[in-house]
Structure formats: C-alpha cells, structure tokens
Design an enzyme around this catalytic site. Structure first.
Site, PDB file in Angstrom:
ATOM      1  N   GLY A 102       0.828  -1.190   0.000  1.00 29.59           N
ATOM      2  CA  GLY A 102       0.000   0.000   0.000  1.00 29.59           C
ATOM      3  C   GLY A 102       0.867   1.246   0.000  1.00 29.59           C
ATOM      4  O   GLY A 102       2.057   1.204   0.322  1.00 29.59           O
ATOM      5  N   CYS A 103       0.268   2.355  -0.404  1.00 25.24           N
ATOM      6  CA  CYS A 103       1.022   3.607  -0.491  1.00 25.24           C
ATOM      7  C   CYS A 103       1.458   4.090   0.894  1.00 25.24           C
ATOM      8  O   CYS A 103       2.627   4.420   1.104  1.00 25.24           O
ATOM      9  CB  CYS A 103       0.199   4.670  -1.215  1.00 25.24           C
ATOM     10  SG  CYS A 103      -1.490   4.861  -0.608  1.00 25.24           S
ATOM     11  N   TYR A 104       0.521   4.122   1.844  1.00 26.98           N
ATOM     12  CA  TYR A 104       0.890   4.555   3.198  1.00 26.98           C
ATOM     13  C   TYR A 104       1.939   3.634   3.820  1.00 26.98           C
ATOM     14  O   TYR A 104       2.932   4.116   4.379  1.00 26.98           O
ATOM     15  CB  TYR A 104      -0.343   4.581   4.097  1.00 26.98           C
ATOM     16  CG  TYR A 104      -1.273   5.759   3.925  1.00 26.98           C
ATOM     17  CD1 TYR A 104      -0.821   7.072   4.043  1.00 26.98           C
ATOM     18  CD2 TYR A 104      -2.634   5.554   3.705  1.00 26.98           C
ATOM     19  CE1 TYR A 104      -1.696   8.140   3.931  1.00 26.98           C
ATOM     20  CE2 TYR A 104      -3.519   6.624   3.589  1.00 26.98           C
ATOM     21  CZ  TYR A 104      -3.050   7.925   3.706  1.00 26.98           C
ATOM     22  OH  TYR A 104      -3.905   8.975   3.606  1.00 26.98           O
TER      23      TYR A 104
END
Lengths: 336, 336, 336, 336
Positions: free
Chosen positions: B149-151
């Site tokens: 995921g990006c986070y």
C-alpha cells in the site's frame, strides 16, 4: 424581519443564500426544503453551519411554507422550477427564482435550448429579470423575479455601457468567460473530481451554452436592437468567481480614457458595480456582491472585463439584492 | 522486451503504470483490460495518451492474456483481486498485485479489516511482499508479488532504520500521514468533488484505517517483534504525494547526527531512498519513484519523515521496480 | 460605536480585521496605519475593499490615533510590537496585540525563542492572554491583551478538556498541525511562490517552532503542572485553516463516548467551540470564528483534533472577540 | 551521446530541460551554469534531482563550455541573452536560445516591445525560428535557433491551418489565452504569492503583451500577408499549461466537419500535434510535448483551441525537439 424560505436548500446557491441571510439585519431564513434524500439538520448537510443555524432541511410542505414565510428563494434546477413556481405564487408569497425557467421571454428559444416544453406560460410574462443595475424599476413591483444566470450577470454588466451608448457593432460581440467549479453545482462527477479538475483548464459548451440566448436577450434590451453574441465559457481550478473578457468592434474611434469615463458615468450611482482603472481579479470580488469592471481599447478593438463571484452577485447575493428591492429595503442590506 | 498486461487499467494506478511502461526501455504494455463499461480506446479513457499509445482497453480474455503477455500488473480493487489472481497465475504468468489481498499474512487480520472471507489461501503464503528495499530477496524468485500500500511504503521506509536497530520503543509508534487526493481513486464522490476538497484538509479513518495492520506487519518483520502502531491518515488538496511524519520514543539517548548517519548507512546502497539533511517535501518526489527520508530528535522524541509519490513509489513505480527485479533487469530501469 | 485603529494594517491579519469590523454592528475601523511604503488607499492595497471602505492606510501619528480611536488592534510583527505598545498604552487606549511579544510570561523563554531582549517588561506582566474560552475573566478587565498565536489557539482548544481533568500524561503530548499558507504572511518568498507551494506539502520548524513554548505555557496553566509538548507544524496548499491532530497517553482507561461527553460538558457554554461527532474539516470553519473539535480513543491513545481558520479564530476574529469582551459587548457580535 | 550545456539552469525552463535530458537516450546534460548566487549542487537548487543528477550549477566559463559540450540551451532572460549568444556561437557550438532576442525579425519591433537596443544584429538574421511543425527545414541546418515563446507556440499551432488555407479574415483574429503560473518564472512576487494567486484569476498585459508581435510575425509568415492579432493573456491558479481560444471571421461559409478534416490533413504527419474531436484540456498535455488542437464553427465565427504545456512544448520540450532535428536524430527522441 422578513421571513425567507429556501426551496432547494441543499445546493450551493441554497447554502450561500443562508450564509447571507444569517448576517442580514432585516431578514432571516425560516424554512428550508429539499428532496427527501437530501434532508436533515442543516449543520449536517453543510458542516459550516454547525452552531450558526439550527434549522433542518425538510421536504416541502406548501401549507407550512405559506404560514412561515414572506418570500421564497426558489433554488431548484432548470426545468424543475416551473413545476413549483405556480404553486409558490398561489400561496401569495413573493418568489425569486434562481433557475432559467422565467428568464427567457421567447418561449421558443427556451424550448430549443432547454429541450423541454415550457409549462408555465401564465407566469412567464410577468417575471421581472432580476438584474437590478439594468432593470430595477420592473423588480420593485414584481411578484416573481427571474434571478439572472451567473455568466449573463457578468457579461451584461461588462458590456451594458457600450450597448446603451451604441458604441460597438452589435453583430460581432465575443464573450470569453471563465468560471470557478462551484458553478457546476454540488453533484459529483468525473470531470470535476478533484484529481481531474485540479491543475486543469478547459473550454466547454462551444457555441451551444444555454446562457448564450440569455446574454443576447439582455444585450438586445439594452441596445434596443438584436445583438449577436458568441459566448464561450471555460472552467478553471478555483472554487468561486467568473471573469468575463469581452471583445467588441467599435462603431467609431474610441480612446481608453473616454471609455473609462463613460463606464464611470454609467455606473455612477450603482453601489455594487465598481469601475477599476486596471484589469479586475476574481479574488477581489470573491465572497462579495460586487462586480468589478474595466474597459480599454487595444489593437482597434474594445476589450471590457468584469469579475463577479458566481455564487454571490451571480446567484444568491443578487437574489437578496432583489429581495431587498421588492421589500423596499436599502438595496445593499446584508450584502458586502 | 517484457510484454506487460494491466488488469484494471481504467484506474489511476493503471494509467500511471502505462505512463512508466511507455518510457521503459525493456518492457511495454501489450494488453489492457477493465470492466466492459470502462473499455474503449486508451486515449479516450485517459486523454493524456492521445498519440502516445494506440492500445484499447478490453474486457479480460484469459486466453488472449496468456498469449500476449509475460507479466500481469493486477490493478483490481481489494476483495476483487483474489477472485482473479488464481486464474492469472494458472496461465503461468508472473503477477504483481496492487490490492491488499495478498499483503497481510494473517488471514484473520485480513478478514477483520476487509470484512470478507479470504478466498485464495492457496496462493497467499507464496506472495512476496513487494517492498524491494526491505524484502528484495523474496521478490527475486516470486511468481506473485503483493505490491505494498502507499501509506505502508512511506511509513515503513521512514522507520525501518530505527526498528532494525532496536532504537525505539515498539509499543508507541505514531504514524501521522497526509495523502494527495489521487489516493482516493478515480470514482467521483461528494467529499472529493473539487469545490469541497479544494481549500480543505481533514483526518479520516481514525484508529481503523486498513493500512494500519499492514504497517504493523512490516514493522514487526523489521523489528523481529510485535510493533504497536497508531496510524492516522489525512487528506489534503493536492493530487499526488504522501508525507509521513512518524513519532517514536527512543530506547536510549540519541543525537540527531547519530540518527542521520544511521539512516545513511541503512540506505547506503538503495537507489530510490535518499536521506536528506532537511525535512522532505512532497513536490520533490512527485512523479518519481524516490522516497526522501529525514530523521531528527526533538523534545526527547525521534521524529522521522518520508515523502513519496503515492501513485509511483506508492503503487505503479514500485510495481515496475518489482517487475524489473523478477525479470533480472536493472532495478531502476524505466524509472525516474 | 467603538472606534478601532489598526496598526500594521497592510498585512493579512489587518485586512481580516477590517473585513470583520465592516460587518460589526457596534464597532468600525477609523484609523489604519502601516510603514510609509505600504500606505495608500485601502482599496488599492487590498482590492477587495473597493467601494466597501474609503479609509487610507497612513503612517502612524500617535496624536491622531489618540483622538480618533478607542481601541488599537496592533498587528505588528514579533519584536517590533513591543517597541510600540508602551506608547499605545500611554495614549490611554486599550490595546489588543497580535504579536508574540506579550504572550510568554517567562522572559527568558521569550528571549531564547525570539533571540532578542524583551524591551517592555513593565507591561508584560499585565497583559491578559486573549483566549476567551480559557482566560475570559482576565480579559474582561485588561488594558492590554496578548492575542494568542494561531497554532496555540487550535492546540489549546483541542487538549484543554483533557488537561483540565487530568486525564492524560503531561510528559508526552504530541501536537501535529497543518496550516494554510496565509499563516506565513503576505511577504512573497521562494518557498511560498505559487508554482512551488501548489501541489506541495511539507513539515518545517522541527522541534524549534516559536509556538511550542506558547502552547506549553497555556497547557501548563490548564493542567496546573508542567506539560511537555512536541509541536510539529506542516504547511499545505490551501489559503486558510489549521488542523491540529493531538496524540496523548491516557492516565486511565477511557472510552470514546466518555471522552466526547467530557468535551461536550467542557465546552457546553462556549459559543465558538463546537464538539463534533466526527473528525473536523478545515473548510467547515474557514471564514468563521468557530473551532470544531473532536476526540476519540484509538490503539490505546487519545486522539483529539481541532480545526480553526488561522486568520479568524487564530487571529483577527479572536481579537474582535476579545474587544467585545473588554467593552462589555455580546462576545459574538460581528462574528460569524 | 550529445553533450548538452544549459546556460541559466536555475530557472524553470532550465530544470525542465534537465528533466527531459535525463531520460533522453542520445543526449545528456554535462554543464550547467547560472549567476554565482544561484550556483550549487543541482539537487540543492531543485530538490527533485536528488539522487538523479550529480551535476553542480557553476558560473559560466566559456573555455569549459567549449570543451565539455556540443550544444547549448541558453535559458537566459530576454535582453540578457543577446549579450551571451555571440560568444556562445563563437565557441563553435550550436545554440538554442529560449529568449525573445532572436525571434523577432524586425529589429524595430523588438526594440519597441523590449525597450532596449538590439546588440546582436549580426546573428539575428541567421536564427531559425524553432517551431518545427511550421519551420522545420530552416531548423535542420541552423546554428542558432530562436526557441519560440510559449503563447506564440500555442496560438500559432491553433490557427496555422486556417491561415495557410486563407480561410479567415487576417484583420480580426483574437487570441484569448490562459497560462499556468510557472509561465511567470521562478522569482517570487506579491502577485504570484500563493495566498494571492490561489483562488484567483485575471487578465494582464492588455493590448501590450510582448508575445503579440511574435504571434503576428508567425501568422504573417504562414498567411503570406500581414495578420492583425489581438492577443489577450490571462493567468489562472495552476502550475502548467496554456489554453488558447482563438476567434476568427471566416472568409467563406465553413462547416465544422470540413474544418476538422482540414486540421487533420494539415497536421497529418506531425507527431506532436493531435487534432481532437472535442475541446482540449490542459491536463491532457501537462508534462508532455504534445499540442492538442480543435476547431469548430459557432455563431458564424471560427473558434479554434489549443492546449500545450508551457514548459515543455512551450519551452524545453520544443528546444529538445529542435536539438534532435539539428543533430539529425528522430525528432521525438527523449520526448513524451
């Protein structure tokens, strides 16, 4: 205290009208309605009213409306409005209608651009066109006011002094306008999804925007002859404001100083129209009911520019200005 | 030339993957698929590809896929992906999956946060976690990569040097992060409608964001012990980028110089992670696959910050980085 | 009608004060001053006042000031203000000072963070700290009010209920805050040049921001003990607003419902602080004097959030609120 | 490998040129210069180059330049450039000049609009005008290329098919254009300070913009007769892009289909100009060297629109396109 109902309160013009009424010294919102699925406490529909207004948005009840209100701001969409206005007028209330349904005097033009039969030809002829700077006298005694479109307001105030004085060719006026995104309303769509609209800029409605005949109608009334206008709208990545850049062919040689003097005279007694000595900027009128205008001569053409806030002078502010006029109040009351 | 298929090509990560592949010297997009209602010439779905890529987005045909492609970037949403990945793998293709479906090793955690039964427990254990800077060896030989995921990418790269060296308390790590709006995907909604999101800023998913367990899983693997992380995301009015600001309790007295030296050593051979001597800015990594990190000590706490582009290092860039690794190419090929 | 002078009227807080005073029913701007090079007709310095206010910004003349005004809003920068305030007070006028010069009670702390000798130790002890929700009684009788910083206002209102009730550890409070760009003032600079700031987001002043000791001072007064606060500011691409996200360690087990109830009780009689049942958004308070707060428990920590408009509740609105209190008016007059 | 020097590398066009060269397969930046106060490691001047380019920006040394480079991109400002170009040419290097100094063939026009004596009349006549789609043959053999202005590029590509075919009146062409803020350069100023420019929109340079004579010169060359153009620029709150909306009077009756067909024929073999069947949007060309054009007939006028990225097709991308041509490379190399 004038008691104001807002029909279609769940959109941007509804919310802006409430904002203005909350600081109005002689009027207050008393009744807010919307479609059932958009009802609820106002502060939940628009978070900015938390603690500032305890009203609920409710489904419309004509009896309640008649009992509670003195005037109706009808913020319904085009085509929908004319289904409600006759019954609103029948309650005996004054109505200020934000839609296009009562703006175009020529039913055929309306029906062509809005692609629907006009269903209230009874009231249409009696609607005053709510642009006070140009049609104040009719508004004073009106029971129904057709609040102008945002683009027509900006365009008309930019070119009125030229047309009134017969200074420009009426066959080749070009109105190039740019609006902020709130002009597209509150319904989400792909094109106005933040990642698409941010850092974007484009033209739309080429040669076919519905505000074109409205602008031509106003222009024709001012000029007292048919005016052919090419109106080209654009949208840019900001919330509020319309900048109109208008190009005209002068009828005779005109100097820039002469032009500005003419504009200053024309708007001499108008509180909300200010003639600048430089090009106007959207930010300077954002949140206000003012229209900043400027005109000059360049390369043998007349360029005139106007800036307004599309939600205020282009919609809710102008509606309150009209309301003030109808009720015999100081026209500027509650407006900034 | 590696032939790349993109399943779910009509979203932002699909488009960003195509952008990168168009300048990749050893790979090219060959097959794009989406739901039938989102199909059509690529240049009509995404105007920026006009003249740059003649592919059409088509409904998925597994036979065509098997014939045309060497590797699949699977850009389907969470929960949907695990319905397709088994069949994709069965075609014999390598799969890089952008969803969360193969990231969480603990099925119970997945099922709690995504509120659905996991339907592909067969392939889940074999998925490599596609964060090359931390798990490069597993990626090299993987047939299925779970792209992070990006986070989690931003957070993990910010804190990895601390956790690896056991320098901070593992019970009280706070990850405060801010994303641009493209992180919310391409479907329009009220909250991300331009007039609402512009000039706005807010927190969301308090205590419950689905990326929290993913961050904790990575952190636990780095620290080799359970790590308790409070992850708090926010969204701001910009298109691209994530800034993570991480607050930790040091285990022992630490100096800022010592910290930075430790970070520099940790990322010494990493091309895409750059340790700055000042706080990072989202703009400096926008459009690139780089992660800028910085760490310092203030008021007795360790603050570490990272900036990435959520669509590049946080999604499509990292996927291509993983693809390069799987195919034995220079890891940086086609990336900037 | 209270006659208000604004010293330093050419900055954003000066302009915002004028905006508020123009709609205030019991006060009006009468005298505006600035450095000679920033003087001129108000409507030329700030285009939004065209037609709305005819005042000129003039060089400061103390005699004229004493004659024309009842109260002074002193919008001068830190360090400059204390050179003027003594003479302003000597005219017999009430003074509301926007700078930090009279906020910090501990001269040594002031001199450390502002790197200058404090030159008005005579008046410093008599300055009331102008955060009405927490220090209303002192303000009522004050001749000099130190208007709080924007960040301290947001942070203090977010955590006050927790500290007052001794519910959280005072040794590890983290205030993560994000401001819009108007907080940086009106002077152009590379970092806030539009093409750099737009599409950007970053942290600054790590561990060293001047608002940190101010937040700690307020927190200490509320908690009646020293409070150690790590304050970390960020700036994002929007004009107005501050969102504060505060992380605390609870002293005992706390439920989210209990927390919200506690917040609602604490702010029960406060007009301008509204406790939401969801996370606040900057847009909902932009242009208003309201502070929206929310608190919850997540992962064993207390998270509390507040949103204010940095120029209104964080500066000019709060100053007018203080003015209303000093003059015995309804505290909400002229504010929205 | 073509070795490229960039003189004036500390501005936006310098940085954009480096971005392009870093992904160019047959050219690379080798020498970057600027004024002494703007020198330093490239990655410190522009944070986005951290880890991507190790060059330093240095004060210009002509000997070093001659030794290191094959071609010079001269990104100096108007009026400054002509002081350097003669010496650059004397080193024997090819020069692509970004300023206006070699664009206007009529020295009197240059001296009127730039209010300075032209000091390099020796080289001026030999400069090719670097708009490949219209003047490719001259560029092929040029030693000095005058890279066009951003506005003239967009305007010329929008109207060229009309003028070439003699379809519109040459006496009344109106070019209404909107640029993003990067067009104003990298020096901070009040007007482009984020809080002023954000949420703003305005016209400037009415009737007097320096790009007007440049547009007229190109138009005249295409039409083979004098063309009178009213050019009106505006600036909006976005970083990149120019949208030009051009209004013309047709010489004869024209249909929209006929027009589009004519545009498609005209640009049939041009890689970077794409004729759409709808109005173009700035976002679709941002970051690319493409120009999207569209034309239609409305209300008796021809409206043609073009969108470009002002920093790419309007500056650095076009310069690299010119460089590719001069060196006999595929014109599209390194460009997207």
């Amino acid at each position: 205290m004038i008691r104001v109902a807002i029909i279609g309160a769940s959109g941007y013009t509804g919310a802006e009208s409430i904002e203005i009424l909350l600081r109005h010294p002689a009027a207050k919102p008393v009744y807010l309605t919307a479609l059932p699925e958009e009802c609820g406490p106002l502060a939940e529909v628009f978070g900015q009213f938390k603690g500032r207004c305890d009203l609920h948005i409710e489904p419309l009840d004509f009896n309640k409306l008649a009992e509670l209100a003195d005037v109706v701001l009808c913020c319904l969409p085009h085509k929908v409005s004319m289904g409600f206005v006759p019954r609103l007028l029948d309650t005996g209330l004054k109505v200020i209608d934000f839609s296009a349904d009562y703006r175009l005097k020529d039913v055929a033009v309306y029906e062509k651009f809005y692609e629907v039969k006009h269903t209230d030809k009874r009231n249409l002829p009696h609607a005053a066109f709510g642009l006070p700077e140009l049609f104040r006298e009719q508004i004073k005694t009106a029971k129904l006011v057709a609040n102008p479109g945002c683009y027509p307001t900006g365009a008309a105030l930019a070119i009125a002094p030229l047309l009134k004085n017969g200074l420009v060719e009426t066959k080749s006026v070009i109105v190039n306008a740019v609006t902020g995104v709130s002009g597209a309303g509150r319904n989400p769509s792909s094109v106005f999804h933040f990642p698409n609209m941010n850092e974007n800029f484009f033209a739309y409605g080429i040669g076919s925007h519905r505000h074109m005949p409205e602008i031509e109608q106003i222009a024709g009334q001012i000029a007292n002859t048919d005016v052919n206008i090419l109106f080209q709208p654009h949208v840019g990545p900001f919330n509020r404001g319309i900048l109109s850049t208008v190009y005209c062919e002068p009828q005779r040689e005109l100097g820039s100083d002469e032009l500005l003097k003419l504009y200053r005279n024309f708007y001499h007694s108008e509180h909300f129209v200010r003639v600048l000595d430089r090009a106007p900027a959207v930010k300077d009128v954002a949140g206000t009911n003012y229209c900043h205008v400027y005109a000059t001569v360049a390369k043998g053409k007349v360029i005139c520019l106007s800036a307004i806030d599309n939600l205020v002078k282009g919609a809710s502010g102008q509606a309150i200005q009209n309301m003030n006029i109808i009720f015999g109040l100081d026209e500027t009351l509650g407006l900034k």
